[in-house]
Design a protein around this motif. Sequence first.
Motif, mmCIF file in Angstrom:
data_model
loop_
_atom_site.group_PDB
_atom_site.id
_atom_site.type_symbol
_atom_site.label_atom_id
_atom_site.label_comp_id
_atom_site.label_asym_id
_atom_site.label_seq_id
_atom_site.Cartn_x
_atom_site.Cartn_y
_atom_site.Cartn_z
ATOM 1 N N MET A 67 0.851 -1.172 0.000
ATOM 2 C CA MET A 67 0.000 0.000 0.000
ATOM 3 C C MET A 67 0.901 1.240 0.000
ATOM 4 N N THR A 68 0.515 2.243 -0.800
ATOM 5 C CA THR A 68 1.269 3.485 -0.907
ATOM 6 C C THR A 68 0.373 4.655 -0.536
ATOM 7 N N SER A 69 0.886 5.557 0.259
ATOM 8 C CA SER A 69 0.127 6.743 0.662
ATOM 9 C C SER A 69 0.499 7.912 -0.229
ATOM 10 N N ALA A 70 -0.493 8.674 -0.648
ATOM 11 C CA ALA A 70 -0.258 9.895 -1.434
ATOM 12 C C ALA A 70 0.460 10.949 -0.607
ATOM 13 N N TRP A 71 0.518 10.762 0.681
ATOM 14 C CA TRP A 71 1.099 11.757 1.586
ATOM 15 C C TRP A 71 2.536 11.434 1.990
ATOM 16 N N VAL A 72 3.099 10.382 1.419
ATOM 17 C CA VAL A 72 4.464 9.978 1.761
ATOM 18 C C VAL A 72 5.334 10.075 0.514
ATOM 19 N N GLY A 73 6.428 10.825 0.649
ATOM 20 C CA GLY A 73 7.386 10.969 -0.444
ATOM 21 C C GLY A 73 8.632 10.148 -0.165
ATOM 22 N N GLN A 74 9.721 10.535 -0.828
ATOM 23 C CA GLN A 74 10.976 9.823 -0.636
ATOM 24 C C GLN A 74 11.602 10.146 0.720
ATOM 25 N N ARG B 296 -8.946 21.400 14.667
ATOM 26 C CA ARG B 296 -9.626 22.053 13.541
ATOM 27 C C ARG B 296 -9.864 21.057 12.408
ATOM 28 N N THR B 297 -11.037 21.108 11.815
ATOM 29 C CA THR B 297 -11.352 20.289 10.656
ATOM 30 C C THR B 297 -10.651 20.877 9.435
ATOM 31 N N GLN B 298 -9.967 20.037 8.679
ATOM 32 C CA GLN B 298 -9.243 20.491 7.486
ATOM 33 C C GLN B 298 -10.214 20.709 6.336
ATOM 34 N N ASP B 299 -10.019 21.808 5.633
ATOM 35 C CA ASP B 299 -10.689 22.050 4.359
ATOM 36 C C ASP B 299 -9.954 21.205 3.312
ATOM 37 N N LEU B 300 -10.636 20.787 2.264
ATOM 38 C CA LEU B 300 -9.984 19.963 1.247
ATOM 39 C C LEU B 300 -8.969 20.739 0.417
ATOM 40 N N ASP B 301 -9.182 22.050 0.269
ATOM 41 C CA ASP B 301 -8.309 22.856 -0.590
ATOM 42 C C ASP B 301 -7.384 23.782 0.192
ATOM 43 N N LEU C 232 2.520 18.050 -2.224
ATOM 44 C CA LEU C 232 1.399 18.993 -2.194
ATOM 45 C C LEU C 232 0.866 19.269 -3.602
ATOM 46 N N LEU C 233 1.760 19.519 -4.543
ATOM 47 C CA LEU C 233 1.320 19.813 -5.912
ATOM 48 C C LEU C 233 0.604 18.619 -6.533
ATOM 49 N N ARG C 234 1.104 17.428 -6.285
ATOM 50 C CA ARG C 234 0.444 16.226 -6.801
ATOM 51 C C ARG C 234 -1.006 16.157 -6.273
ATOM 52 N N TYR C 235 -1.196 16.442 -5.004
ATOM 53 C CA TYR C 235 -2.542 16.442 -4.417
ATOM 54 C C TYR C 235 -3.415 17.529 -5.036
ATOM 55 N N MET C 236 -2.906 18.749 -5.077
ATOM 56 C CA MET C 236 -3.724 19.862 -5.569
ATOM 57 C C MET C 236 -4.046 19.729 -7.058
#
Length: 184
Positions: free
Chosen positions: A1-8, A58-63, A116-120
Amino acid sequence: MTSAWVGQLVRLRAIEPEDWETFHSFDEYSDAVRNGHQLHPPQSAAQARKWAAELAERTQDLDEVRLVIATREGNTPVGMLNTHGVDRVHGTFSYGIGIGTPHHRKGYAGDAVVLLLRYMFFERRFQKAEPRVYGSNEGSLALHRRLGFVEEGRRRRCHYANGRYDDEVLFGMTIEEFTERHVS
């Protein structure tokens, strides 16, 4: 499993109440604080604890996100980044990033920005990132150029710190530029 939030090198995660002490210690480096925004008077440990606890609740906004940059191994906080200036109509956003001085020049900022850019771009459907960097912040200027950002302009003498005025350099990167450079 790979997380979008984990880099190198890093993982992006929400702030936890116990992170207060790390971020509080980063405020001891006045030049780095000025490069990020502006120098504030010292805050107490109680204020720093409250700040971290409030952000953790605090609840995170998606953007419009605020995320801790932590080491991939060990999950140690090394900095923070946030999006702002989000324009959903035109598909643009800006962001700020700060790495604690003891962790400079280790590749953490570049890895975090790419995540961050990959997510946005690929999850939130934005088409352009538009960060701004103070002209005297040589490290951040070099980082953004190395990542492939294009210098689009300059706001002259718009930032005052440490007895002098500084320019703000406007950078931009489109989703196409990002994809060409950072997606295999």
